[in-house]
Design a protein around this motif. Structure first.
Motif, PDB file in Angstrom:
ATOM      1  N   PHE A  32       0.848  -1.192   0.000  1.00  0.00           N
ATOM      2  CA  PHE A  32       0.000   0.000   0.000  1.00  0.00           C
ATOM      3  C   PHE A  32       0.884   1.242   0.000  1.00  0.00           C
ATOM      4  O   PHE A  32       1.846   1.325   0.773  1.00  0.00           O
ATOM      5  N   ILE A  33       0.539   2.209  -0.851  1.00  0.00           N
ATOM      6  CA  ILE A  33       1.169   3.526  -0.837  1.00  0.00           C
ATOM      7  C   ILE A  33       0.155   4.495  -0.257  1.00  0.00           C
ATOM      8  O   ILE A  33      -0.934   4.665  -0.821  1.00  0.00           O
ATOM      9  N   VAL A  34       0.467   5.115   0.880  1.00  0.00           N
ATOM     10  CA  VAL A  34      -0.498   5.975   1.547  1.00  0.00           C
ATOM     11  C   VAL A  34       0.114   7.346   1.839  1.00  0.00           C
ATOM     12  O   VAL A  34       1.325   7.537   1.763  1.00  0.00           O
ATOM     13  N   GLY A  35      -0.759   8.269   2.215  1.00  0.00           N
ATOM     14  CA  GLY A  35      -0.336   9.620   2.545  1.00  0.00           C
ATOM     15  C   GLY A  35      -1.473  10.579   2.269  1.00  0.00           C
ATOM     16  O   GLY A  35      -2.383  10.291   1.483  1.00  0.00           O
ATOM     17  N   LYS A  36      -1.422  11.740   2.901  1.00  0.00           N
ATOM     18  CA  LYS A  36      -2.475  12.735   2.709  1.00  0.00           C
ATOM     19  C   LYS A  36      -2.386  13.341   1.307  1.00  0.00           C
ATOM     20  O   LYS A  36      -1.418  13.105   0.566  1.00  0.00           O
ATOM     21  N   THR A  37      -3.381  14.130   0.935  1.00  0.00           N
ATOM     22  CA  THR A  37      -3.377  14.811  -0.352  1.00  0.00           C
ATOM     23  C   THR A  37      -2.114  15.661  -0.483  1.00  0.00           C
ATOM     24  O   THR A  37      -1.762  16.409   0.420  1.00  0.00           O
ATOM     25  N   GLY A  38      -1.438  15.509  -1.609  1.00  0.00           N
ATOM     26  CA  GLY A  38      -0.213  16.261  -1.837  1.00  0.00           C
ATOM     27  C   GLY A  38       1.041  15.596  -1.310  1.00  0.00           C
ATOM     28  O   GLY A  38       2.139  16.158  -1.389  1.00  0.00           O
ATOM     29  N   ALA A  39       0.892  14.369  -0.782  1.00  0.00           N
ATOM     30  CA  ALA A  39       2.048  13.678  -0.192  1.00  0.00           C
ATOM     31  C   ALA A  39       3.020  13.155  -1.245  1.00  0.00           C
ATOM     32  O   ALA A  39       4.186  12.897  -0.938  1.00  0.00           O
ATOM     33  N   GLY A  40       2.530  12.963  -2.469  1.00  0.00           N
ATOM     34  CA  GLY A  40       3.382  12.442  -3.528  1.00  0.00           C
ATOM     35  C   GLY A  40       2.940  11.100  -4.067  1.00  0.00           C
ATOM     36  O   GLY A  40       3.617  10.509  -4.916  1.00  0.00           O
ATOM     37  N   LYS A  41       1.780  10.594  -3.611  1.00  0.00           N
ATOM     38  CA  LYS A  41       1.295   9.270  -4.037  1.00  0.00           C
ATOM     39  C   LYS A  41       1.050   9.225  -5.550  1.00  0.00           C
ATOM     40  O   LYS A  41       1.511   8.312  -6.230  1.00  0.00           O
ATOM     41  N   SER A  42       0.304  10.199  -6.047  1.00  0.00           N
ATOM     42  CA  SER A  42      -0.026  10.211  -7.469  1.00  0.00           C
ATOM     43  C   SER A  42       1.218  10.419  -8.322  1.00  0.00           C
ATOM     44  O   SER A  42       1.326   9.874  -9.430  1.00  0.00           O
ATOM     45  N   THR A  43       2.152  11.204  -7.815  1.00  0.00           N
ATOM     46  CA  THR A  43       3.406  11.407  -8.537  1.00  0.00           C
ATOM     47  C   THR A  43       4.161  10.093  -8.662  1.00  0.00           C
ATOM     48  O   THR A  43       4.679   9.755  -9.730  1.00  0.00           O
ATOM     49  N   LEU A  44       4.225   9.337  -7.566  1.00  0.00           N
ATOM     50  CA  LEU A  44       4.896   8.041  -7.602  1.00  0.00           C
ATOM     51  C   LEU A  44       4.232   7.133  -8.636  1.00  0.00           C
ATOM     52  O   LEU A  44       4.912   6.451  -9.409  1.00  0.00           O
ATOM     53  N   PHE A  45       2.907   7.121  -8.651  1.00  0.00           N
ATOM     54  CA  PHE A  45       2.149   6.323  -9.612  1.00  0.00           C
ATOM     55  C   PHE A  45       2.510   6.727 -11.044  1.00  0.00           C
ATOM     56  O   PHE A  45       2.782   5.869 -11.903  1.00  0.00           O
ATOM     57  N   LYS A  46       2.543   8.028 -11.305  1.00  0.00           N
ATOM     58  CA  LYS A  46       2.832   8.513 -12.656  1.00  0.00           C
ATOM     59  C   LYS A  46       4.289   8.290 -13.054  1.00  0.00           C
ATOM     60  O   LYS A  46       4.596   8.127 -14.238  1.00  0.00           O
ATOM     61  N   LEU A  47       5.179   8.270 -12.079  1.00  0.00           N
ATOM     62  CA  LEU A  47       6.570   7.928 -12.372  1.00  0.00           C
ATOM     63  C   LEU A  47       6.677   6.466 -12.794  1.00  0.00           C
ATOM     64  O   LEU A  47       7.408   6.129 -13.729  1.00  0.00           O
ATOM     65  N   LEU A  48       5.925   5.596 -12.131  1.00  0.00           N
ATOM     66  CA  LEU A  48       5.958   4.171 -12.458  1.00  0.00           C
ATOM     67  C   LEU A  48       5.347   3.885 -13.825  1.00  0.00           C
ATOM     68  O   LEU A  48       5.796   2.977 -14.533  1.00  0.00           O
ATOM     69  N   THR A  49       4.308   4.622 -14.188  1.00  0.00           N
ATOM     70  CA  THR A  49       3.671   4.412 -15.487  1.00  0.00           C
ATOM     71  C   THR A  49       4.350   5.212 -16.595  1.00  0.00           C
ATOM     72  O   THR A  49       3.941   5.161 -17.738  1.00  0.00           O
ATOM     73  N   ARG A  50       5.359   5.962 -16.209  1.00  0.00           N
ATOM     74  CA  ARG A  50       6.175   6.775 -17.128  1.00  0.00           C
ATOM     75  C   ARG A  50       5.388   7.918 -17.767  1.00  0.00           C
ATOM     76  O   ARG A  50       5.674   8.366 -18.870  1.00  0.00           O
ATOM     77  N   GLU A  51       4.370   8.393 -17.013  1.00  0.00           N
ATOM     78  CA  GLU A  51       3.723   9.647 -17.404  1.00  0.00           C
ATOM     79  C   GLU A  51       4.616  10.825 -17.053  1.00  0.00           C
ATOM     80  O   GLU A  51       4.529  11.884 -17.677  1.00  0.00           O
ATOM     81  N   LEU A  52       5.443  10.651 -16.018  1.00  0.00           N
ATOM     82  CA  LEU A  52       6.393  11.665 -15.599  1.00  0.00           C
ATOM     83  C   LEU A  52       7.796  11.077 -15.569  1.00  0.00           C
ATOM     84  O   LEU A  52       7.972   9.871 -15.377  1.00  0.00           O
ATOM     85  N   LYS A  53       8.776  11.939 -15.735  1.00  0.00           N
ATOM     86  CA  LYS A  53      10.186  11.557 -15.599  1.00  0.00           C
ATOM     87  C   LYS A  53      10.771  12.290 -14.397  1.00  0.00           C
ATOM     88  O   LYS A  53      10.430  13.451 -14.145  1.00  0.00           O
ATOM     89  N   PRO A  54      11.644  11.619 -13.646  1.00  0.00           N
ATOM     90  CA  PRO A  54      12.245  12.296 -12.498  1.00  0.00           C
ATOM     91  C   PRO A  54      13.197  13.410 -12.921  1.00  0.00           C
ATOM     92  O   PRO A  54      13.809  13.344 -13.989  1.00  0.00           O
ATOM     93  N   THR A  55      13.301  14.412 -12.067  1.00  0.00           N
ATOM     94  CA  THR A  55      14.277  15.473 -12.292  1.00  0.00           C
ATOM     95  C   THR A  55      15.687  14.946 -12.046  1.00  0.00           C
ATOM     96  O   THR A  55      16.637  15.310 -12.737  1.00  0.00           O
ATOM     97  N   SER A  56      15.798  14.072 -11.049  1.00  0.00           N
ATOM     98  CA  SER A  56      17.085  13.441 -10.751  1.00  0.00           C
ATOM     99  C   SER A  56      16.839  12.071 -10.140  1.00  0.00           C
ATOM    100  O   SER A  56      15.731  11.753  -9.704  1.00  0.00           O
ATOM    101  N   GLY A  57      17.891  11.252 -10.104  1.00  0.00           N
ATOM    102  CA  GLY A  57      17.762   9.903  -9.599  1.00  0.00           C
ATOM    103  C   GLY A  57      17.361   8.926 -10.691  1.00  0.00           C
ATOM    104  O   GLY A  57      17.192   9.306 -11.854  1.00  0.00           O
ATOM    105  N   SER A  58      17.186   7.663 -10.325  1.00  0.00           N
ATOM    106  CA  SER A  58      16.863   6.637 -11.314  1.00  0.00           C
ATOM    107  C   SER A  58      15.745   5.737 -10.818  1.00  0.00           C
ATOM    108  O   SER A  58      15.590   5.520  -9.618  1.00  0.00           O
ATOM    109  N   ILE A  59      14.957   5.220 -11.761  1.00  0.00           N
ATOM    110  CA  ILE A  59      13.877   4.284 -11.470  1.00  0.00           C
ATOM    111  C   ILE A  59      14.087   3.060 -12.339  1.00  0.00           C
ATOM    112  O   ILE A  59      14.070   3.145 -13.568  1.00  0.00           O
TER     113      ILE A  59
END
Length: 233
Positions: A32-59
């Motif tokens: 489970f990925i949890v957290g309040k609104t704005g915690a970064g959950k949706s961003t993590l989801f979009k990084l995994l589906t490659r809707e977004l690319k990280p500014t730095s680091g690797s996935i």
């Protein structure tokens, strides 16, 4: 199977969606990925589906650094994932059978195999008797089962579910979570983004909690801060 190594995604000079995020999810886990609104959950989801690319680091997913996938190859990467959304995203002009079959049609599976696979999956999710029904004839729970069937028919190694029970009643929620648990037991890695802490507490699976883009908890069950919050509701 999934490796985030010091991943940050910066929206502007002073705002991070996720910051210096490192985590590992192994094959066959239920997380489970949890957290309040704005915690970064949706961003993590979009990084995994490659809707977004990280500014730095690797996935790294399936041993590949997905930030380097070219735009033309993104659809092929996504075919390796099963994705389920809160709002179902069914094709409203197709019946249950056709919605599930569509996932195999787009990758060129022949009609004979599609029929065999769709019937098998509809049996798994308990919708064999609803095969000819249109989406508008289904309950919310049934729609979500169709979405799950479509997501798993191509046997993905990873199933991502974004608030899969968010619009459902308690009975439907229990059915969907039971189904996701069965899918996990059959070998698929399941990752669920949710705000339903009561559900997470009851399941006692691995929980990754984000807060303002930072990883603040990663263990089985809920941390004491959330437990105390639930007790005082």
């Amino acid at each position: 199977m999934i490796r985030f190594n010091k991943v940050s995604l910066k929206y502007d000079k002073d705002t991070y969606a996720v910051q210096d995020l490192s985590l590992k999810i192994e094959e066959g886990e239920f997380v489970f990925i949890v957290g309040k609104t704005g915690a970064g959950k949706s961003t993590l989801f979009k990084l995994l589906t490659r809707e977004l690319k990280p500014t730095s680091g690797s996935i790294k997913v399936f041993k590949d650094n997905i930030e380097y996938i070219s735009n033309k190859n993104i659809p092929y990467y996504r075919r390796k994932l099963g994705v389920v959304f809160q709002d179902f995203k069914l094709l409203e002009d197709r019946n249950v059978y056709e919605n599930v079959a569509f996932a195999q049609e787009v990758i060129g599976v022949n009609a004979f195999k599609i029929k065999k696979h769709v019937i098998k999956i509809l049996n798994l999710v308990g919708l064999r008797n609803k095969a000819t029904k249109m989406p508008y004839e289904l309950s919310g729970g049934e729609k979500q089962k169709v979405a799950i069937a479509r997501a798993i028919i191509n046997k993905p190694k990873i199933l991502l579910a974004d608030e899969p029970t968010g619009n459902l009643d308690e009975m439907s929620t229990n059915e969907i979570i039971g189904l996701l648990n069965t899918i996990n037991q059959n070998g698929t890695t399941v990752i669920i983004i949710t705000h339903d802490m009561h559900l997470v507490e009851r399941m006692n699976k691995r929980v990754i909690r984000l807060d303002e883009g930072n990883l603040v908890y990663d263990d089985y069950g809920l941390d004491n801060q959330i437990k105390n919050y639930l007790k005082n509701e």
